[in-house]
Motif scaffolding. Structure first.
Motif: not given
Ligand code: SF4
Length: 189
Positions: A30-35
Motif C-alpha cells: 500500500l505504501r509502495e503503490n498507494h493502492h
C-alpha cells in the motif's frame, strides 16, 4: 482494560513490531503503490479495525495513500463508502469480522493481489527474503521453511512469532488479530 487501540501515527511502528507477515506485506504494498485491490482492502482493512483503528483514522489512513494514486475526490466517491461499510456504517450495517488465518490461507489471490497468507502464497525465494527482513535466519528460518513445505502454514507463522519475540506461543497462531494482541502482550509486559 487490555484492549489495544491503535492510532494513525503508530501504524508503521506497530507493523514492524507486531503485525503478522500477511499484514506487513500489505502495508508495504500500500505504501509502495498507494493502492490495494479489493481483496487486500478487505483483509487489511478489517484487520486494522480489529486491531482497534477507529473509523475516522481508517478513512484518513486510506485516503492519504489512495489520493496519491486516484486523487482524493475519487477516493471519497469510490472507496470511502466501502471503508465505512466495513465498519458497519453503510448498507445493511453488518459489522464485518476480521478474517481468520483459515479464511486467508484459503484465498486465491490473482495477479496484482497482495492479500492471502505469505506462507501459503509466496514462492520460496520471496518468503525467505521476507522472513530475513523480519530478522529471521539460520536454524529458525529452516524450521519455518520445513513447516511450509509440509503445508503447516499456521505453524510456520507461530514459529515466526516465537523467533521474533523470543517467547513460546503455546496456543499457536490462528488469527492475524490474535498474533497482534499476543505480540502487544509480550512487548508491553
Ligand atoms: Fe497471516 Fe495467519 Fe498467514 Fe500468519 S498464518 S501470515 S497471521 S494468515
Amino acid at each position: 482494560k487490555d484492549a489495544v487501540e491503535i492510532s494513525l501515527k503508530d501504524i508503521d511502528q506497530l507493523a514492524k513490531s507486531s503485525f503478522p507477515l500477511c499484514m506487513r506485506h500489505m502495508l508495504d504494498k500500500l505504501r509502495e503503490n498507494h493502492h490495494l485491490k479489493h481483496g487486500g482492502r478487505m483483509q487489511f482493512g478489517l484487520f486494522l479495525k480489529g486491531a482497534g483503528l477507529k473509523l475516522e483514522d481508517a478513512l484518513a489512513f486510506w485516503r492519504a495513500e489512495f489520493s496519491q494514486k486516484v486523487g482524493s475526490e475519487r477516493f471519497d466517491k469510490e472507496y470511502a463508502y466501502s471503508i465505512r461499510h466495513n465498519y458497519g456504517k453503510e448498507g445493511k450495517r453488518t459489522d464485518y469480522t476480521p478474517y481468520s488465518c483459515q479464511k486467508i490461507i484459503s484465498a486465491t489471490p490473482g495477479v496484482g493481489d497482495h492479500h492471502g497468507c505469505p506462507y501459503r502464497h509466496f514462492g520460496e525465494e520471496n518468503l525467505r527474503a521476507a522472513l530475513n527482513k523480519m530478522g529471521v535466519s539460520g536454524h529458525a528460518l529452516e524450521e519455518i521453511m520445513d513447516k511450509v513445505k509440509n503445508r503447516h502454514y499456521q505453524l510456520a507463522c507461530t514459529l515466526t512469532f516465537e523467533a521474533t519475540h523470543g517467547v513460546s506461543c503455546d496456543s499457536g497462531i490462528n488469527h492475524p488479530n490474535q498474533y497482534f494482541s499476543e505480540s502487544q502482550k509480550v512487548l508491553r509486559a
